[in-house]
Design a protein around this motif. Structure first.
Motif, mmCIF file in Angstrom:
data_model
loop_
_atom_site.group_PDB
_atom_site.id
_atom_site.type_symbol
_atom_site.label_atom_id
_atom_site.label_comp_id
_atom_site.label_asym_id
_atom_site.label_seq_id
_atom_site.Cartn_x
_atom_site.Cartn_y
_atom_site.Cartn_z
ATOM 1 N N PRO A 111 0.833 -1.206 0.000
ATOM 2 C CA PRO A 111 0.000 0.000 0.000
ATOM 3 C C PRO A 111 0.869 1.259 0.000
ATOM 4 C CG PRO A 111 -0.809 -1.592 1.600
ATOM 5 C CD PRO A 111 0.507 -2.107 1.114
ATOM 6 N N ALA A 112 0.529 2.185 -0.869
ATOM 7 C CA ALA A 112 1.334 3.401 -1.023
ATOM 8 C C ALA A 112 0.612 4.588 -0.428
ATOM 9 C CB ALA A 112 1.630 3.661 -2.498
ATOM 10 N N LEU A 113 1.355 5.451 0.251
ATOM 11 C CA LEU A 113 0.782 6.690 0.756
ATOM 12 C C LEU A 113 0.618 7.690 -0.374
ATOM 13 C CD1 LEU A 113 -0.050 8.432 3.242
ATOM 14 C CD2 LEU A 113 2.342 9.167 3.356
ATOM 15 N N VAL A 114 1.598 7.701 -1.286
ATOM 16 C CA VAL A 114 1.566 8.603 -2.432
ATOM 17 C C VAL A 114 1.209 7.794 -3.682
ATOM 18 C CG1 VAL A 114 2.901 10.240 -3.823
ATOM 19 C CG2 VAL A 114 3.296 10.075 -1.363
ATOM 20 N N ASN A 115 0.448 8.428 -4.566
ATOM 21 C CA ASN A 115 0.023 7.809 -5.828
ATOM 22 C C ASN A 115 -1.005 6.715 -5.580
ATOM 23 O OD1 ASN A 115 0.013 7.987 -8.567
ATOM 24 N ND2 ASN A 115 1.909 6.865 -8.894
ATOM 25 N N ALA A 116 -2.002 7.056 -4.793
ATOM 26 C CA ALA A 116 -3.052 6.113 -4.466
ATOM 27 C C ALA A 116 -3.997 5.936 -5.649
ATOM 28 C CB ALA A 116 -3.831 6.608 -3.250
ATOM 29 N N GLY A 117 -4.419 4.690 -5.877
ATOM 30 C CA GLY A 117 -5.405 4.412 -6.909
ATOM 31 C C GLY A 117 -4.789 3.840 -8.172
ATOM 32 N N LEU A 118 -5.594 3.824 -9.235
ATOM 33 C CA LEU A 118 -5.157 3.314 -10.536
ATOM 34 C C LEU A 118 -4.056 4.210 -11.094
ATOM 35 C CD1 LEU A 118 -5.727 1.337 -12.949
ATOM 36 C CD2 LEU A 118 -7.296 3.104 -13.806
ATOM 37 N N ILE A 119 -2.889 3.638 -11.402
ATOM 38 C CA ILE A 119 -1.779 4.457 -11.881
ATOM 39 C C ILE A 119 -1.359 4.118 -13.308
ATOM 40 C CG2 ILE A 119 -0.905 4.810 -9.551
ATOM 41 C CD1 ILE A 119 1.351 2.821 -10.231
ATOM 42 N N HIS A 120 -1.845 2.996 -13.849
ATOM 43 C CA HIS A 120 -1.461 2.592 -15.202
ATOM 44 C C HIS A 120 -2.660 1.955 -15.872
ATOM 45 C CE1 HIS A 120 1.641 1.681 -18.234
ATOM 46 N NE2 HIS A 120 0.963 0.573 -18.462
ATOM 47 N N GLY A 121 -2.882 2.316 -17.134
ATOM 48 C CA GLY A 121 -4.059 1.835 -17.838
ATOM 49 C C GLY A 121 -3.793 0.594 -18.668
ATOM 50 N N ALA A 122 -4.870 0.008 -19.140
ATOM 51 C CA ALA A 122 -4.782 -1.187 -19.962
ATOM 52 C C ALA A 122 -4.466 -0.824 -21.405
ATOM 53 C CB ALA A 122 -6.103 -1.946 -19.902
ATOM 54 N N GLY A 123 -3.652 -1.652 -22.072
ATOM 55 C CA GLY A 123 -3.410 -1.487 -23.499
ATOM 56 C C GLY A 123 -2.341 -0.467 -23.835
ATOM 57 N N ASP A 124 -2.330 -0.075 -25.120
ATOM 58 C CA ASP A 124 -1.312 0.837 -25.631
ATOM 59 C C ASP A 124 -1.770 2.285 -25.526
ATOM 60 O OD1 ASP A 124 0.395 -1.271 -26.296
ATOM 61 O OD2 ASP A 124 -0.578 -1.558 -28.245
ATOM 62 N N GLY A 158 -5.114 16.123 -16.680
ATOM 63 C CA GLY A 158 -4.625 17.405 -16.182
ATOM 64 C C GLY A 158 -5.326 17.760 -14.885
ATOM 65 N N ASP A 159 -4.567 18.195 -13.900
ATOM 66 C CA ASP A 159 -5.143 18.597 -12.620
ATOM 67 C C ASP A 159 -5.318 20.113 -12.583
ATOM 68 O OD1 ASP A 159 -5.034 15.971 -11.969
ATOM 69 O OD2 ASP A 159 -3.744 16.208 -10.195
ATOM 70 N N LEU A 160 -6.526 20.533 -12.232
ATOM 71 C CA LEU A 160 -6.832 21.955 -12.082
ATOM 72 C C LEU A 160 -7.040 22.244 -10.605
ATOM 73 C CD1 LEU A 160 -9.162 22.436 -15.181
ATOM 74 C CD2 LEU A 160 -6.747 23.041 -14.961
ATOM 75 N N ALA A 214 -1.206 8.260 -11.143
ATOM 76 C CA ALA A 214 -0.520 8.467 -12.423
ATOM 77 C C ALA A 214 0.861 7.837 -12.323
ATOM 78 C CB ALA A 214 -0.399 9.942 -12.759
ATOM 79 N N ASP A 215 1.297 7.206 -13.407
ATOM 80 C CA ASP A 215 2.663 6.674 -13.423
ATOM 81 C C ASP A 215 3.590 7.531 -14.271
ATOM 82 O OD1 ASP A 215 1.662 5.976 -15.914
ATOM 83 O OD2 ASP A 215 2.581 3.985 -15.936
ATOM 84 N N SER A 216 3.063 8.658 -14.791
ATOM 85 C CA SER A 216 3.901 9.550 -15.595
ATOM 86 C C SER A 216 3.554 10.999 -15.276
ATOM 87 C CB SER A 216 3.713 9.265 -17.091
ATOM 88 O OG SER A 216 4.530 10.121 -17.866
ATOM 89 N N TRP A 217 3.954 11.440 -14.083
ATOM 90 C CA TRP A 217 3.832 12.853 -13.710
ATOM 91 C C TRP A 217 5.028 13.543 -14.365
ATOM 92 C CZ3 TRP A 217 2.290 14.525 -8.088
ATOM 93 C CH2 TRP A 217 2.169 15.926 -8.035
ATOM 94 N N LEU A 218 4.762 14.227 -15.462
ATOM 95 C CA LEU A 218 5.854 14.679 -16.325
ATOM 96 C C LEU A 218 6.814 15.620 -15.604
ATOM 97 C CD1 LEU A 218 4.097 15.253 -19.770
ATOM 98 C CD2 LEU A 218 5.322 13.240 -18.927
ATOM 99 N N PRO A 267 6.544 8.715 -20.017
ATOM 100 C CA PRO A 267 5.408 7.854 -20.341
ATOM 101 C C PRO A 267 5.826 6.634 -21.141
ATOM 102 C CG PRO A 267 5.413 9.777 -21.771
ATOM 103 C CD PRO A 267 6.498 9.996 -20.757
ATOM 104 N N ARG A 268 5.072 5.562 -20.949
ATOM 105 C CA ARG A 268 5.240 4.325 -21.708
ATOM 106 C C ARG A 268 3.848 3.848 -22.111
ATOM 107 N NH1 ARG A 268 4.707 0.117 -17.653
ATOM 108 N NH2 ARG A 268 4.557 1.050 -15.580
ATOM 109 N N PRO A 269 3.731 2.847 -22.957
ATOM 110 C CA PRO A 269 2.402 2.405 -23.374
ATOM 111 C C PRO A 269 1.508 2.076 -22.179
ATOM 112 C CG PRO A 269 4.042 1.424 -24.782
ATOM 113 C CD PRO A 269 4.801 2.130 -23.695
ATOM 114 N N GLY A 270 0.321 2.679 -22.172
ATOM 115 C CA GLY A 270 -0.625 2.493 -21.076
ATOM 116 C C GLY A 270 -0.475 3.485 -19.952
ATOM 117 N N SER A 271 0.468 4.414 -20.059
ATOM 118 C CA SER A 271 0.692 5.361 -18.968
ATOM 119 C C SER A 271 -0.492 6.302 -18.765
ATOM 120 C CB SER A 271 1.943 6.205 -19.238
ATOM 121 O OG SER A 271 3.106 5.517 -18.866
ATOM 122 N N ILE A 272 -0.762 6.587 -17.501
ATOM 123 C CA ILE A 272 -1.654 7.678 -17.119
ATOM 124 C C ILE A 272 -0.748 8.887 -16.892
ATOM 125 C CG2 ILE A 272 -3.294 8.535 -15.420
ATOM 126 C CD1 ILE A 272 -4.201 5.626 -15.010
#
Length: 314
Positions: A112-125, A131-133, A263-267, A273-278
């Motif tokens: 369990p992670a304190l930071v980056n909670a939830g879905l961080i990588h998507g399915a497929g390519d 974007g966070d506002l 998110a797995d790619s906070w720029l 980013p890689r294939p499937g990155s959020i």
């Protein structure tokens, strides 16, 4: 007068009692327009269709429900009178794609992670651009959205919007709505809390939603109500401020039938980013380095393509 005008707009196409809901932004304060707002979990049916309803409310005098297609995850505001609904529960809907997204299997290799909670990588390519506002005094970074729109009609993007940002940036929000209405962008509106609580230099474990006294329901529902009053529909996604949450907060958000999204790619943090990155950027004016990196990745062909709707990620 405002209630009368807004009510007419809400009932556009009133020759049909079940015409699509169209809420006109503006007018009186949200608290006067969106009333009796409450979480529910009902299975609803109409003319062979079925949806799950997660909120009920009264908007400009019209009883509405916020529904979710249990397979596509698409949300819509519907007239309550047009659906037959009965209470359901997570166990009864466990085999739907929506509930599987809400309650993903635990990965024993990922503590369990304190930071980056939830879905961080998507399915497929491809990539899922988000974007966070967060609340900001700076103007919207419109170059980011113009670059997205240049990719072709209805380019998808998920915007995790805070109520505090909408309240301060009415013109920017209207500009984004116009981009969606014109077909230039396909915007999914995620919830990023109302106030985005944060105290500089406090450690993550005592900051953001983990600060004592944070009313999680208020942070969630006030933002949803404001999105609705501004003529848009909240999605099923929620992003924690700072991407920080513990197990109890994750469960709290899931109990409100929202899918926590990381998110797995906070720029701006240098996460390529890689294939499937959020992919995560902040187009609220507070993170220009992330926007510059995004533009560079797009222009040099390094960003994984195609850009895909966030509903396809879980």
């Amino acid at each position: 007068m405002w209630a009368c005008v807004a009510g007419v707009a809400t009932a556009r196409g009133e020759h049909s009692a079940c015409a699509p809901v169209e809420i006109t932004p503006g007018g009186p304060p949200t608290r006067e327009r969106v009333r009796a707002y409450a979480p529910i979990f009902d299975l609803c049916a109409k003319e062979g269709e079925s949806r799950l309803a997660i909120r009920r409310m009264n908007v400009d005098g019209t009883p509405l429900i916020l529904t979710v297609d249990p397979q596509s995850l698409q949300t819509s505001l519907e007239r309550a009178a047009c659906w037959r609904c009965e209470e359901t529960n997570d166990a009864a809907q466990a085999e739907t794609r929506y509930l599987k997204a809400l309650h993903p299997p635990q990965d024993p290799t990922r503590p369990p992670a304190l930071v980056n909670a939830g879905l961080i990588h998507g399915a497929g390519d491809g990539a899922f651009v988000t974007g966070d506002l967060c609340p900001s005094r700076k103007p919207l970074d419109r170059a980011f959205f113009e670059e997205l729109a240049a990719q072709g009609p209805r380019t998808p993007v998920m915007l995790a919007v805070s109520g505090g940002w909408i309240a301060r940036h009415g013109a920017d929000f209207a500009w984004l709505r116009d981009k969606a209405r014109s077909g230039a962008l396909d915007i999914a509106w995620a919830n990023h809390s109302y106030s985005h609580p944060y105290v500089r230099r406090l450690p993550d474990g005592r900051n953001y939603f983990l600060r004592p006294g944070v009313d999680v329901d208020r942070e969630i529902f006030e933002t949803e109500k404001l999105i609705i009053a501004e003529g848009e529909t909240p999605s099923v996604f929620f992003r924690f401020p700072g991407l920080v949450a513990d197990a109890a907060l994750l469960e709290n958000v899931r109990s409100r039938h929202l899918v926590a999204l990381g998110a797995d790619s906070w720029l701006a943090l240098g996460l390529r980013p890689r294939p499937g990155s959020i992919v995560l950027v902040h187009p609220n004016g507070n993170e220009p380095v992330g926007i510059r990196l995004f533009l560079r990745l797009m222009q040099t062909g390094v960003m994984p393509l195609p850009l895909r709707p966030i509903n396809e990620a879980p």
